[in-house]
Write an enzyme that holds these catalytic residues in place. Structure first.
Site, mmCIF file in Angstrom:
data_model
loop_
_atom_site.group_PDB
_atom_site.id
_atom_site.type_symbol
_atom_site.label_atom_id
_atom_site.label_comp_id
_atom_site.label_asym_id
_atom_site.label_seq_id
_atom_site.Cartn_x
_atom_site.Cartn_y
_atom_site.Cartn_z
ATOM 1 N N SER A 24 0.946 -1.273 0.058
ATOM 2 C CA SER A 24 0.049 0.061 0.034
ATOM 3 C C SER A 24 0.829 1.372 -0.104
ATOM 4 C CB SER A 24 -0.854 0.039 1.109
ATOM 5 O OG SER A 24 -0.240 -0.126 2.580
ATOM 6 N N SER A 82 11.504 9.847 7.166
ATOM 7 C CA SER A 82 10.547 10.817 7.218
ATOM 8 C C SER A 82 11.185 12.078 7.679
ATOM 9 C CB SER A 82 9.620 10.348 8.229
ATOM 10 O OG SER A 82 8.744 11.398 8.714
ATOM 11 N N TYR A 91 8.325 7.186 17.250
ATOM 12 C CA TYR A 91 8.395 7.024 15.559
ATOM 13 C C TYR A 91 9.647 7.997 15.307
ATOM 14 C CZ TYR A 91 7.013 7.693 10.729
ATOM 15 O OH TYR A 91 6.943 7.917 9.421
ATOM 16 N N LYS A 142 13.366 6.924 13.310
ATOM 17 C CA LYS A 142 13.797 7.454 12.204
ATOM 18 C C LYS A 142 15.001 8.230 12.215
ATOM 19 C CE LYS A 142 10.132 6.023 9.680
ATOM 20 N NZ LYS A 142 10.368 4.865 8.602
ATOM 21 N N THR A 196 -1.413 8.672 2.360
ATOM 22 C CA THR A 196 -1.235 7.414 2.445
ATOM 23 C C THR A 196 -2.094 6.937 3.562
ATOM 24 O OG1 THR A 196 0.381 7.086 3.717
ATOM 25 C CG2 THR A 196 0.795 7.280 1.357
#
Length: 261
Positions: A13, A138, A151, A155, A186
């Protein structure tokens, strides 16, 4: 780029799926990976060139399997030229409300999973005398924002590891490209983990209004082809990287007031 074999994780995806489509359009063979074999098989069967798609499902948290996975990947088309580490999970929760197990899961999948897979493939690249790692990080790999503490940490850690790896492997003709998307349209926020580990199941407003995955994939493809070491992809949000670099005090004030979730 000559026609290559490209292995893409998180291929079922979003950015990963768009990258699969883009590389197939450009005539490359693709190895597609995610946790869902059913979805991957459907993607292969619906492809215009299913013979150029090899399905290799796996879970980034099950790293003991990676050495055998890499053997299967190389055997699929006889080689692997490029590994695009795109698989991972996001987060939407305040640090104080996030269980430590959730922090650990984010690091286990996003950082250790990506590192373990890359290290498992690395001996093949070295023996082959060339190779390319691309890592979909990111913008929060460049700065932290509220609701994304673990998160952002995962990263940031990817940048530190792969920048070091790039310097170590220069003489081996192995390249590293770090890709920093901003708001891309997304399901990343829908699948993001909350403080107790359950999914958010909501689409961020900024995400919904963001760049399409297809446009993002085109930019990534060109950047990898050009051999870029790092790429910022997105709309005006990507300029936050420069704001933080040159005006850190102003950036901190803006970030404190930002209504992000």
């Amino acid at each position: 780029m000559k026609h290559q074999v490209v292995w893409i994780t998180g291929a079922s995806s979003g950015i990963g799926l768009a990258l699969v489509d883009k590389y197939l359009q450009e005539g490359h063979k693709t190895i597609i990976s995610s946790r869902s074999e059913e979805i991957l098989l459907e993607l292969k069967n619906n492809s215009e060139r299913p013979e150029d798609v090899y399905v290799l499902p796996f879970d980034l948290s099950k790293q003991d399997e990676f050495e055998k996975l890499c053997e299967k990947a190389v055997q699929a088309f006889g080689k692997v030229d490029l590994l695009i580490n795109n698989g991972g999970i996001s987060q939407r929760s305040l640090a104080i409300e996030t269980k430590l197990d959730v922090d650990k899961k984010l690091m286990e999948v996003n950082f250790f999973g990506t590192v373990a897979l890359s290290k498992a493939l690395l001996p093949y690249f070295i023996a082959n005398g060339k190779g390319h790692f691309a890592i979909v990080s990111s913008l929060v790999g460049k700065f932290g924002t509220p609701y994304r503490s673990a998160y952002a940490a995962s990263k940031h850690a990817l940048h530190g590891f792969f920048e070091s790896l790039r310097a170590e492997l220069y003489q081996n003709h192995i390249s590293v490209t770090l890709i920093c998307p901003g708001f891309i349209r997304t399901n990343v926020s829908i699948n993001a983990l909350t403080g107790d580990g359950t999914k958010l199941n909501e689409m961020d407003d900024a995400q919904e209004k963001g760049m399409s995955p297809e446009e993002c994939a085109k930019i990534i493809y060109k950047g990898i082809e050009a051999g870029k070491e790092e790429m910022l992809v997105g709309g005006k949000e990507k300029y936050a990287v420069y704001l933080k670099r040159f005006f850190p005090g102003i950036f901190s004030k803006i970030l404190r007031k930002a209504k992000v979730r």
